[in-house]
Design an enzyme around this catalytic site. Structure first.
Site: not given
Ligand code: NDP
Length: 301
Positions: A121, A54, A98
């Site tokens: 997200d 990422k 995460q």
């Protein structure tokens, strides 16, 4: 083999290129640099790989990448304090914590603490609700990538029969909402669904997000259907380790009209959509028009 192979890797590269172009215009026209903060707690090896990828792709798109690595035993209060600092930081437009988090942490509480405008997200309840009510949301990256591939393959999805196998909050449920918003007739199947093969055989669009290697067989697929395989399963076969999807690719490709491979299908789309969400969050934060990196110039739809 009759099916068209949907090239997610190639399409994702196009999305990233369009994000980078838009980032360049933001920088030159408005002096803005979109910023993505990624927080990793602990040392889960798979998560470390995702976070590294990422960060690399964020920088390649011309955005600022902020990485925060916390020890596995970090108290939840310290993580929440970091999230609060990132919420308040004007250089940060997207925040991604995460998952999975260590067992002593409550992922729901951490997600709820993220400013929904920076929730790239798309897991915050506000974004889930906005998506479900047809309003402007930040949409979870994996289903968003699946939808881009479907639009590219099929153009208008109106009236098509869609079956999503899997009902997780990160893939199955938001995928179903996106397909409903595209005017598909949507069925969500799961581990208690009866006659799963017959349900799948109704689908013009079949999305598999189960986490079971090659569970969906060629005979379950309607001839000509478009199959999107989200699954990533590591198996041992013929003495080596391989990644396979939730769909039996060899069997399905004989019957389907188009199908995503694993790897090289949905997987690369997820980070591309994360970058797109960060770009969108930055534009919204500054009241600027939103680019749509999911649509290639001259694509169907
Ligand atoms: P979850 O484990 O959260 O959800 C799996 C879903 O599959 C559940 O809804 C479960 O039903 C359903 N299911 C399990 N067994 C069966 C069965 N025998 N028949 C029908 N349905 C079943 O998984 P995720 O949604 O997080 O992920 C799904 C897959 O996608 C995994 O392989 C994961 O690695 C992959 N993935 C890939 C990503 C990418 O970037 N390409 C991103 C995210 C995930 P129930 O609810 O009843 O238990």
């Amino acid at each position: 083999m009759g099916a068209r192979i949907i090239d997610g890797r190639g399409f994702a590269a196009g999305v990233r290129a369009r994000v980078a172009e838009a980032v360049g215009r933001l920088r030159s026209g408005h002096g803005l640099v979109p910023g993505l903060a990624v927080v990793l707690v602990g040392e889960d090896p798979a998560s470390q790989v995702y976070v590294r990828n990422k960060a690399v792709q964020t920088r390649e798109a011309g955005m600022a990448s902020f990485e925060h690595r916390l020890a596995a035993e970090t108290p939840q209060a310290a993580l929440l304090a970091l999230v609060a600092r990132l919420n308040a930081d004007p250089a940060v437009h997207g925040i991604l914590v995460q998952l999975p988090l260590p067992a002593h942490m409550d992922a729901g509480a951490v997600i709820a603490a993220i400013d929904p405008r920076k929730d790239v997200d798309g897991f915050h309840a506000l974004n889930v609700g906005l998506l479900g009510t047809g309003q402007k949301a930040l949409v979870p990256c994996t289903p968003s990538g699946c939808l881009m591939l479907l639009r590219e393959t099929l153009g208008d999805l109106s009236g098509l029969e869609a079956v999503v196998v899997g009902r997780s909050n990160i893939v199955g449920k938001p995928m179903a909402q996106l397909l409903l918003a595209e005017n598909c007739t949507v069925t969500i199947a799961h581990s208690r669904t009866r006659e799963l093969a017959a349900v799948c055989r109704r689908a013009d669009i079949l999305v598999a997000a189960v986490g079971r290697a090659r569970m969906i067989r060629g005979e379950w697929i309607k001839p000509g259907a478009t199959v999107i395989d989200v699954g990533i399963n590591r198996i041992e076969e013929e003495g080596r380790s391989r990644l396979v999807g939730d769909v039996d690719f060899a069997g399905a490709a004989q019957v389907a009209g188009a199908i995503t491979p694993v790897p090289g299908g949905v997987g690369p789309m997820t980070i591309a959509c994360l970058l797109a969400n960060t770009l969108v969050a930055c534009c919204r934060a500054h009241g600027l028009p939103e680019p749509d990196p999911g649509r290639a110039e001259g694509a169907a739809a």
